[in-house]
Motif scaffolding. Structure first.
Motif, mmCIF file in Angstrom:
data_model
loop_
_atom_site.group_PDB
_atom_site.id
_atom_site.type_symbol
_atom_site.label_atom_id
_atom_site.label_comp_id
_atom_site.label_asym_id
_atom_site.label_seq_id
_atom_site.Cartn_x
_atom_site.Cartn_y
_atom_site.Cartn_z
ATOM 1 N N ALA A 228 -22.905 39.398 -16.423
ATOM 2 C CA ALA A 228 -22.118 40.632 -16.530
ATOM 3 C C ALA A 228 -20.621 40.335 -16.603
ATOM 4 C CB ALA A 228 -22.418 41.543 -15.347
ATOM 5 N N ALA A 229 -20.206 39.216 -16.002
ATOM 6 C CA ALA A 229 -18.787 38.858 -15.974
ATOM 7 C C ALA A 229 -18.356 38.044 -17.192
ATOM 8 C CB ALA A 229 -18.473 38.073 -14.701
ATOM 9 N N GLY A 230 -19.288 37.785 -18.113
ATOM 10 C CA GLY A 230 -18.916 37.131 -19.354
ATOM 11 C C GLY A 230 -19.569 35.801 -19.652
ATOM 12 N N LEU B 8 -14.992 20.430 -6.568
ATOM 13 C CA LEU B 8 -14.891 20.148 -7.992
ATOM 14 C C LEU B 8 -13.719 20.934 -8.563
ATOM 15 C CD1 LEU B 8 -18.664 20.596 -8.935
ATOM 16 C CD2 LEU B 8 -17.492 18.467 -8.314
ATOM 17 N N THR B 9 -12.946 20.289 -9.418
ATOM 18 C CA THR B 9 -11.877 20.979 -10.116
ATOM 19 C C THR B 9 -12.236 21.061 -11.595
ATOM 20 O OG1 THR B 9 -10.156 20.249 -8.578
ATOM 21 C CG2 THR B 9 -9.439 20.944 -10.756
ATOM 22 N N LEU B 10 -12.401 22.280 -12.093
ATOM 23 C CA LEU B 10 -12.704 22.506 -13.499
ATOM 24 C C LEU B 10 -11.399 22.695 -14.254
ATOM 25 C CD1 LEU B 10 -15.616 25.106 -13.150
ATOM 26 C CD2 LEU B 10 -15.780 22.608 -13.275
ATOM 27 N N GLU B 11 -11.255 21.983 -15.362
ATOM 28 C CA GLU B 11 -10.078 22.152 -16.208
ATOM 29 C C GLU B 11 -10.394 23.244 -17.229
ATOM 30 O OE1 GLU B 11 -9.075 18.364 -17.826
ATOM 31 O OE2 GLU B 11 -8.420 17.571 -15.904
ATOM 32 N N VAL B 12 -9.590 24.299 -17.230
ATOM 33 C CA VAL B 12 -9.891 25.499 -18.023
ATOM 34 C C VAL B 12 -8.661 25.932 -18.805
ATOM 35 C CG1 VAL B 12 -11.615 26.231 -16.326
ATOM 36 C CG2 VAL B 12 -9.276 27.070 -16.143
ATOM 37 N N ALA B 13 -8.910 26.681 -19.881
ATOM 38 C CA ALA B 13 -7.809 27.160 -20.713
ATOM 39 C C ALA B 13 -7.012 28.258 -20.019
ATOM 40 C CB ALA B 13 -8.360 27.663 -22.051
ATOM 41 N N ARG C 28 -23.690 29.330 -19.663
ATOM 42 C CA ARG C 28 -22.387 28.707 -19.873
ATOM 43 C C ARG C 28 -21.308 29.693 -19.423
ATOM 44 N NH1 ARG C 28 -23.082 27.364 -24.586
ATOM 45 N NH2 ARG C 28 -23.256 25.092 -24.513
ATOM 46 N N ALA C 29 -20.453 29.254 -18.503
ATOM 47 C CA ALA C 29 -19.357 30.099 -18.039
ATOM 48 C C ALA C 29 -18.358 30.304 -19.171
ATOM 49 C CB ALA C 29 -18.673 29.455 -16.840
ATOM 50 N N PRO C 30 -17.502 31.319 -19.086
ATOM 51 C CA PRO C 30 -16.520 31.550 -20.145
ATOM 52 C C PRO C 30 -15.609 30.351 -20.413
ATOM 53 C CG PRO C 30 -16.682 33.484 -18.752
ATOM 54 C CD PRO C 30 -17.507 32.414 -18.095
ATOM 55 N N ASP C 31 -15.390 29.486 -19.416
ATOM 56 C CA ASP C 31 -14.551 28.304 -19.618
ATOM 57 C C ASP C 31 -15.302 27.150 -20.261
ATOM 58 O OD1 ASP C 31 -15.402 26.210 -17.348
ATOM 59 O OD2 ASP C 31 -15.476 28.211 -16.497
ATOM 60 N N GLY C 32 -16.621 27.297 -20.453
ATOM 61 C CA GLY C 32 -17.426 26.278 -21.119
ATOM 62 C C GLY C 32 -18.284 25.430 -20.199
ATOM 63 N N THR C 33 -18.095 25.519 -18.884
ATOM 64 C CA THR C 33 -18.904 24.748 -17.937
ATOM 65 C C THR C 33 -20.340 25.262 -17.934
ATOM 66 O OG1 THR C 33 -16.967 24.440 -16.534
ATOM 67 C CG2 THR C 33 -19.120 23.999 -15.536
ATOM 68 N N ILE C 34 -21.298 24.337 -17.932
ATOM 69 C CA ILE C 34 -22.713 24.716 -17.888
ATOM 70 C C ILE C 34 -23.171 24.763 -16.434
ATOM 71 C CG2 ILE C 34 -25.064 24.041 -18.512
ATOM 72 C CD1 ILE C 34 -23.930 22.792 -21.040
ATOM 73 N N SER D 20 -12.597 15.471 -23.528
ATOM 74 C CA SER D 20 -12.513 15.569 -22.072
ATOM 75 C C SER D 20 -13.782 16.148 -21.452
ATOM 76 C CB SER D 20 -11.318 16.446 -21.699
ATOM 77 O OG SER D 20 -11.308 16.730 -20.316
ATOM 78 N N HIS D 21 -14.136 15.643 -20.259
ATOM 79 C CA HIS D 21 -15.229 16.249 -19.492
ATOM 80 C C HIS D 21 -14.797 17.579 -18.878
ATOM 81 C CE1 HIS D 21 -17.817 12.776 -19.820
ATOM 82 N NE2 HIS D 21 -16.914 11.975 -19.268
ATOM 83 N N ARG D 22 -13.489 17.841 -18.864
ATOM 84 C CA ARG D 22 -12.931 19.061 -18.262
ATOM 85 C C ARG D 22 -13.349 19.203 -16.792
ATOM 86 N NH1 ARG D 22 -11.117 22.923 -22.178
ATOM 87 N NH2 ARG D 22 -10.021 21.679 -23.749
ATOM 88 N N LEU D 23 -13.414 18.087 -16.100
ATOM 89 C CA LEU D 23 -13.853 18.086 -14.706
ATOM 90 C C LEU D 23 -13.139 16.973 -13.953
ATOM 91 C CD1 LEU D 23 -16.051 18.894 -12.466
ATOM 92 C CD2 LEU D 23 -17.335 16.948 -13.363
ATOM 93 N N ARG D 24 -12.689 17.277 -12.737
ATOM 94 C CA ARG D 24 -12.192 16.253 -11.822
ATOM 95 C C ARG D 24 -12.949 16.396 -10.509
ATOM 96 N NH1 ARG D 24 -7.020 18.180 -13.514
ATOM 97 N NH2 ARG D 24 -6.493 18.800 -11.390
ATOM 98 N N VAL D 25 -13.353 15.277 -9.953
ATOM 99 C CA VAL D 25 -14.116 15.270 -8.709
ATOM 100 C C VAL D 25 -13.166 14.975 -7.556
ATOM 101 C CG1 VAL D 25 -16.086 14.290 -7.493
ATOM 102 C CG2 VAL D 25 -16.120 14.417 -9.990
ATOM 103 N N ASP D 26 -13.137 15.854 -6.574
ATOM 104 C CA ASP D 26 -12.276 15.683 -5.407
ATOM 105 C C ASP D 26 -13.118 15.132 -4.261
ATOM 106 O OD1 ASP D 26 -10.254 17.174 -6.882
ATOM 107 O OD2 ASP D 26 -11.436 18.952 -6.395
#
Length: 205
Positions: free
Chosen positions: A72-74, A12-17, A93-99, A184-190
């Motif tokens: 602990a990592a945010g 999985l490729t997460l699109e992040v800021a 929710r990760a800091p990039d917004g992914t659940i 955007s879903h902010r996700l690409r499936v490889d």
């Protein structure tokens, strides 16, 4: 003639800021290696992105061994890790917004190795489970589990990311977030399906 795809999702490729910050977070929280990648975000995104990534593990202590470092990592806690009817798990929710959901079907600890992932599951929250199921079957995926128009899980080779479908509102409710969202879903499936976009706008590359 449809060709069966035995390993549909390789990573999985997460699109992040901030790709560097996301890599640092995921290396600390999960250590999933090549199954998880990050790339610069393209397009706006707000609210529920229509997907949840789950780590399926052996028992409650293993769940905690992933959830605690992530927080602990945010990461932001959405559902505290706890026992439920089906087992033990939590959502954040990760800091990039992914659940993310980390869960086990077991409610008891038996000494399983910590920080070992049994399965990675990409759960897509879709508008019409039956229609999206048909789309993927037409593109060569084999159904492993199916519960009418509610839930579908496709076959995956050992070590591959599993793909599952759930109704969008049901997926959001299970994750503990509102179902509304746009952009955007902010996700690409490889994976092995080639370049395509499914009925709900999820992009394969």
């Amino acid at each position: 003639m449809t060709t069966t795809v035995s390993t549909p999702v390789r990573s999985l490729t997460l699109e992040v800021a901030d790709p560097a910050a996301a890599r640092a977070f995921y290396d600390t929280a999960f250590g999933l290696g090549e199954r998880l990648r990050v790339a610069p975000a393209e397009g706006d995104s707000s609210g529920f992105r229509g997907c949840v990534v789950s780590l399926v593990v052996a028992e409650p202590a293993v769940v905690d061994s992933f959830v605690a470092p992530a927080l602990a990592a945010g990461a932001t806690e959405i559902k505290p890790a706890r026992k439920s009817f089906w087992g033990y798990g939590g959502v954040f929710r990760a800091p990039d917004g992914t659940i993310w959901k980390v869960a086990s079907s077991s409610k008891k600890n038996t000494g399983a190795p910590l920080r070992v992932v049994d399965d990675v599951v990409l759960l897509l929250g879709v508008d019409d489970v039956a229609a999206t199921k048909a789309f993927y079957v037409e593109h060569g995926l084999t159904v492993a589990k199916s519960f009418g128009r509610k839930y579908v899980e496709f076959d995956a080779a050992p070590g591959a990311v599993k793909l599952a479908l759930y109704g969008r509102r049901a997926a959001a409710k299970d994750a503990g977030v509102p179902a509304e969202g746009s952009g955007s879903h902010r996700l690409r499936v490889d994976g092995g399906l080639g370049a395509l976009t499914d009925p709900d706008g999820f992009v394969w590359q």
